[in-house]
Design a protein around this motif. Structure first.
Motif, short mmCIF file in Angstrom:
data_model
loop_
_atom_site.label_atom_id
_atom_site.label_comp_id
_atom_site.label_asym_id
_atom_site.label_seq_id
_atom_site.Cartn_x
_atom_site.Cartn_y
_atom_site.Cartn_z
N ARG A 158 0.85 -1.19 0.00
CA ARG A 158 0.00 0.00 0.00
C ARG A 158 0.88 1.24 0.00
O ARG A 158 1.94 1.26 0.63
CB ARG A 158 -0.91 0.03 1.23
N VAL A 159 0.41 2.27 -0.69
CA VAL A 159 1.14 3.54 -0.74
C VAL A 159 0.19 4.67 -0.42
O VAL A 159 -1.04 4.52 -0.52
CB VAL A 159 1.79 3.76 -2.12
N LEU A 160 0.77 5.81 -0.03
CA LEU A 160 -0.05 6.98 0.25
C LEU A 160 -0.83 7.39 -0.99
O LEU A 160 -0.28 7.45 -2.10
CB LEU A 160 0.82 8.15 0.70
N ASP A 161 -2.11 7.69 -0.80
CA ASP A 161 -2.95 8.14 -1.91
C ASP A 161 -2.96 9.67 -1.92
O ASP A 161 -3.89 10.31 -1.43
CB ASP A 161 -4.37 7.58 -1.77
N GLU A 162 -1.89 10.24 -2.46
CA GLU A 162 -1.74 11.69 -2.46
C GLU A 162 -2.86 12.37 -3.26
O GLU A 162 -3.33 13.45 -2.90
CB GLU A 162 -0.38 12.08 -3.04
N THR A 163 -3.28 11.74 -4.34
CA THR A 163 -4.33 12.33 -5.18
C THR A 163 -5.64 12.46 -4.40
O THR A 163 -6.30 13.51 -4.44
CB THR A 163 -4.56 11.49 -6.44
N GLU A 164 -6.03 11.41 -3.69
CA GLU A 164 -7.27 11.44 -2.93
C GLU A 164 -7.19 12.42 -1.78
O GLU A 164 -8.14 13.17 -1.50
CB GLU A 164 -7.60 10.04 -2.41
N MET A 165 -6.06 12.46 -1.07
CA MET A 165 -5.91 13.40 0.05
C MET A 165 -5.97 14.84 -0.44
O MET A 165 -6.60 15.70 0.19
CB MET A 165 -4.61 13.13 0.79
N GLU A 166 -5.35 15.11 -1.59
CA GLU A 166 -5.40 16.46 -2.14
C GLU A 166 -6.82 16.82 -2.57
O GLU A 166 -7.28 17.95 -2.35
CB GLU A 166 -4.43 16.59 -3.31
N ARG A 167 -7.51 15.86 -3.17
CA ARG A 167 -8.88 16.13 -3.62
C ARG A 167 -9.78 16.49 -2.44
O ARG A 167 -10.54 17.47 -2.49
CB ARG A 167 -9.46 14.90 -4.34
N GLN A 168 -9.71 15.70 -1.36
CA GLN A 168 -10.56 15.97 -0.21
C GLN A 168 -10.14 17.25 0.51
O GLN A 168 -10.98 17.96 1.07
CB GLN A 168 -10.54 14.78 0.75
N THR A 169 -8.86 17.56 0.49
CA THR A 169 -8.39 18.82 1.06
C THR A 169 -8.99 20.00 0.31
O THR A 169 -9.49 20.95 0.91
CB THR A 169 -6.85 18.89 1.02
N LEU A 170 -8.95 19.94 -1.02
CA LEU A 170 -9.54 21.01 -1.83
C LEU A 170 -11.04 21.12 -1.58
O LEU A 170 -11.59 22.22 -1.52
CB LEU A 170 -9.26 20.75 -3.31
N ASP A 171 -11.71 19.97 -1.41
CA ASP A 171 -13.15 19.98 -1.14
C ASP A 171 -13.48 20.71 0.15
O ASP A 171 -14.39 21.55 0.19
CB ASP A 171 -13.68 18.54 -1.07
N VAL A 172 -12.77 20.37 1.23
CA VAL A 172 -13.09 20.97 2.52
C VAL A 172 -12.73 22.45 2.55
O VAL A 172 -13.45 23.26 3.15
CB VAL A 172 -12.43 20.19 3.68
N LEU A 173 -11.65 22.84 1.88
CA LEU A 173 -11.30 24.26 1.83
C LEU A 173 -12.33 25.04 1.03
O LEU A 173 -12.64 26.19 1.35
CB LEU A 173 -9.90 24.43 1.24
#
Length: 268
Positions: A132-147
């Motif tokens: 398993r690896v960090l899902d940087e794309t998903e974390m960035e997407r949800q970060t943009l959503d909440v901001l």
């Protein structure tokens, strides 16, 4: 992979007759010092309650009791009318109570995404069942959503937190809590040491939390800010709940009088 972020509160409706968070008869002593004496407190969904009072009045002790940092000597805590036990910050978080202290607990050397997801990172399977690896794309997407939900404007979610203004850092600290989908947000002096523009940014953020249906508790010494965002003002004095004011009908002079003890009007 984690699910998409939602900043709305769950089952209880806004302005429900049952408080989202309620404390009854809370007392807390440190040796011979009675920090809290039989304090009652309540906050409803879609409401901003300001806790005000002089230094040593018991505001921070009450917030730390809600957040699980302190365990009260007596009294009970209720969520949606149901008694709960809060013996640690982990218990508080599990029950949907998130706290943003003055120090913000951010890592200056990390970017915004890393700060929001620190300790609860999203992963994806590179080799199913093996790697398993960090899902940087998903974390960035949800970060943009909440901001976007909170209308927080920053240069980039990949900017180091150290490069952000005080107001932006405060907003990032709040956004970090929203990713956990809280029911109650506790803010300890959120506008302390901020300039005019930065303060406005944080006050707008508080109003947005209210619009999303969250129950919000704010400790502040700044009555101008309090009257801008709060629905009710609870005055703490000498470890007790001295007065409660409806912002729509109260004046700053009345609140100052209650803080100093110059007046003794009945709480509403």
């Amino acid at each position: 992979m984690t699910s998409s972020v939602s900043a709305t509160s769950d089952s209880a409706s806004v302005n429900s007759k049952v408080p989202r968070l309620q404390l009854r008869n809370i007392s807390k002593s440190f040796g011979g010092v009675h920090a809290l004496k039989h304090v009652d407190f309540e906050v409803y969904d879609g409401e901003v309650v300001a806790l005000v009072g002089d230094n040593g009045a018991g505001k921070s002790t009450l917030i730390k009791t809600m957040s699980g940092a302190y365990v009260p000597d007596e009294g009970e805590t209720l969520i949606d009318g149901q008694p709960v036990t809060i013996g640690s910050p982990q218990d508080s978080t599990r029950l949907g109570i998130e706290t943003v202290y003055q120090d913000l607990a951010l890592c200056d050397n990390l970017d915004v995404v890393a700060n929001l997801w620190l300790g609860r990172e999203a992963y994806r399977d590179l080799v199913p069942g093996l790697l398993r690896v960090l899902d940087e794309t998903e974390m960035e997407r949800q970060t943009l959503d909440v901001l976007k939900i909170l209308d927080v404007k920053i240069p980039s979610v990949r900017s180091a937190v150290a490069s952000l203004s005080g107001g932006q850092r405060q907003c990032i600290a709040v956004a970090k809590t929203i990713l956990r989908q809280p029911k109650v947000v506790l803010l300890d002096e959120p506008t302390a040491a901020l300039g005019v523009a930065q303060t406005r940014q944080v006050l707008n953020l508080i109003l947005r939390l209210k619009e999303r249906g969250l129950a919000v508790v704010v400790i502040s010494h700044n009555l101008h800010d309090v009257f801008e965002v709060a629905d009710r003002i609870i005055v703490m004095r000498l470890g007790q709940r001295a007065n409660t004011f409806d912002v729509r009908s109260a004046t700053r002079e009345q609140v100052v009088g209650a803080i100093t003890g110059a007046t003794s009007e009945a709480a509403v």
